[in-house]
Design an enzyme around this catalytic site. Structure first.
Site, PDB file in Angstrom:
ATOM      1  N   GLU A   1     -10.168  -4.905   0.095  1.00 51.38           N
ATOM      2  CA  GLU A   1     -10.948  -5.585   1.476  1.00 51.38           C
ATOM      3  C   GLU A   1     -11.899  -6.454   0.916  1.00 51.38           C
ATOM      4  O   GLU A   1     -12.663  -6.166  -0.061  1.00 51.38           O
ATOM      5  CB  GLU A   1     -11.334  -4.114   2.110  1.00 51.38           C
ATOM      6  CG  GLU A   1     -10.281  -3.134   2.545  1.00 51.38           C
ATOM      7  CD  GLU A   1     -10.905  -2.105   3.480  1.00 51.38           C
ATOM      8  OE1 GLU A   1     -11.886  -2.284   3.840  1.00 51.38           O
ATOM      9  OE2 GLU A   1     -10.181  -1.419   3.537  1.00 51.38           O
TER      10      GLU A   1
ATOM     11  N   GLU B   1      -5.784  -7.916   9.135  1.00 45.24           N
ATOM     12  CA  GLU B   1      -5.795  -6.494   9.968  1.00 45.24           C
ATOM     13  C   GLU B   1      -6.309  -6.976  11.146  1.00 45.24           C
ATOM     14  O   GLU B   1      -7.427  -7.392  11.327  1.00 45.24           O
ATOM     15  CB  GLU B   1      -6.344  -5.423   9.134  1.00 45.24           C
ATOM     16  CG  GLU B   1      -6.337  -4.177   9.986  1.00 45.24           C
ATOM     17  CD  GLU B   1      -6.452  -2.947   9.528  1.00 45.24           C
ATOM     18  OE1 GLU B   1      -6.422  -2.774   8.271  1.00 45.24           O
ATOM     19  OE2 GLU B   1      -6.470  -1.775   9.879  1.00 45.24           O
TER      20      GLU B   1
ATOM     21  N   ASP C   1      -4.541   0.185  -3.596  1.00 41.16           N
ATOM     22  CA  ASP C   1      -5.675  -0.105  -2.928  1.00 41.16           C
ATOM     23  C   ASP C   1      -6.906   0.345  -3.707  1.00 41.16           C
ATOM     24  O   ASP C   1      -7.037   1.241  -4.482  1.00 41.16           O
ATOM     25  CB  ASP C   1      -5.838   0.849  -1.560  1.00 41.16           C
ATOM     26  CG  ASP C   1      -6.080  -0.020  -0.351  1.00 41.16           C
ATOM     27  OD1 ASP C   1      -6.525  -1.234  -0.650  1.00 41.16           O
ATOM     28  OD2 ASP C   1      -5.865   0.585   0.665  1.00 41.16           O
TER      29      ASP C   1
HETATM   30  O1  KIV Z   1      -4.786   1.744   3.454  1.00 39.54           O
HETATM   31  C1  KIV Z   1      -3.736   1.200   4.129  1.00 39.54           C
HETATM   32  O2  KIV Z   1      -2.917   1.711   4.183  1.00 39.54           O
HETATM   33  C2  KIV Z   1      -4.006  -0.116   4.469  1.00 39.54           C
HETATM   34  C3  KIV Z   1      -3.018  -0.878   5.377  1.00 39.54           C
HETATM   35  C4  KIV Z   1      -2.768  -0.116   6.518  1.00 39.54           C
HETATM   36  C5  KIV Z   1      -3.163  -2.372   5.327  1.00 39.54           C
HETATM   37  O3  KIV Z   1      -5.079  -0.691   4.076  1.00 39.54           O
END
Ligand code: KIV
Length: 253
Positions: free
Chosen positions: A113, A176, A81
């Site tokens: 995102e 989501e 992420d």
């Molecule tokens: O940070 C995360 O784990 C997520 C997922 C739940 C899609 O963004």
């Protein structure tokens, strides 16, 4: 597994499975289970660090956890992420952050995102060789704007977001908390796979937070399914150990 193989699974009709992981032993187990892709999510702020939301997670923390998970995973794709403020920085800063994650962890791609407003940013990252998994719909990094985790986009905007990130070159898109029928329409419209969380069964794949399926996150969210109660199992083991130590049962001699 590599990125083109992951994307191509959509055409076969097989559903894609994704889970989060943040450490070596659980990433190994997720990988051994044959899960297609592991997300080192910034959800680690909540489920590992015990913080109220994902905003405090730093780039260094993402790199630390992703490098560990990547070493554990033999087959699964490993996606990291991009922590807050994600792609809402200058192009140079965003490229620097994404490339640092990729250089120092050897992960396969970056989840961001995003929305149609960041189309240009996604396109530039893809052009630089950074595979992007777009994340649209409910965006946890916007929690302070809305005060709670609730629906943030209307139907037209969601389709526009999805088409924009596909056009920008994203290799997949996480949906989501998108209403089931809308998620189905987006899935039909897109050539890249949709990975749902709280978005119904019509997506090309599903992702859940590992701690939620293991019963370790305290409260299983409505959209998740708990497969085992590790909270009770771990608590029981710790209590039994304490009792054995106090009663001189362990060690036996
Ligand atoms: O940070 C995360 O784990 C997520 C997922 C739940 C899609 O963004």
């Amino acid at each position: 597994m590599n990125i083109p193989e992951f994307t191509a699974i959509k055409k076969t009709g097989r559903k894609l499975s994704m889970l989060t992981a943040y450490d070596f032993p659980t990433a190994q187990l997720v990988d051994q289970a044959g899960i297609d892709a592991i997300l080192v999510g910034d959800s680690l702020g909540m489920v590992v660090q015990g913080k109220a939301n994902t905003l405090p997670v730093t780039l260094e923390e993402m790199i630390y956890h992703t490098e560990i998970v990547r070493r554990a995973a033999q087959n699964a794709l490993v996606i990291a992420d991009l922590p807050f403020p994600g792609g809402h920085q200058s192009w140079v800063e965003t490229l620097r952050d994404c490339s640092q994650i990729m250089k120092r962890t050897n992960c396969h791609g970056i989840k961001m995102e995003t929305s149609f407003q960041q189309k240009e940013m996604v396109a530039r990252l893809v052009d630089a060789g950074i595979p992007v998994l777009a994340h649209i719909g409910l965006l946890p990094q916007k929690i302070q704007m809305f005060g709670k985790y609730s629906i943030q986009r209307v139907q037209d905007e969601l389709m526009r977001d999805a088409l924009a990130v596909q056009e920008a070159g994203a290799f997949g898109v996480v949906l989501e908390c998108v209403e089931r029928e809308i998620a189905g329409e987006i899935t039909q419209e897109l050539e890249i796979p949709t990975i749902g969380i709280g978005s119904g069964a019509k997506c090309d794949g599903q992702i859940l937070v590992l701690q939620d399926i293991l019963g370790l996150s305290g409260r299983t969210p409505k959209h998740a399914k708990q497969y085992v109660d590790l909270h009770a199992a771990i608590l029981g083991a710790c209590e039994a150990y304490k009792k054995d130590v106090e009663e001189g049962v362990f060690p036996a001699k």
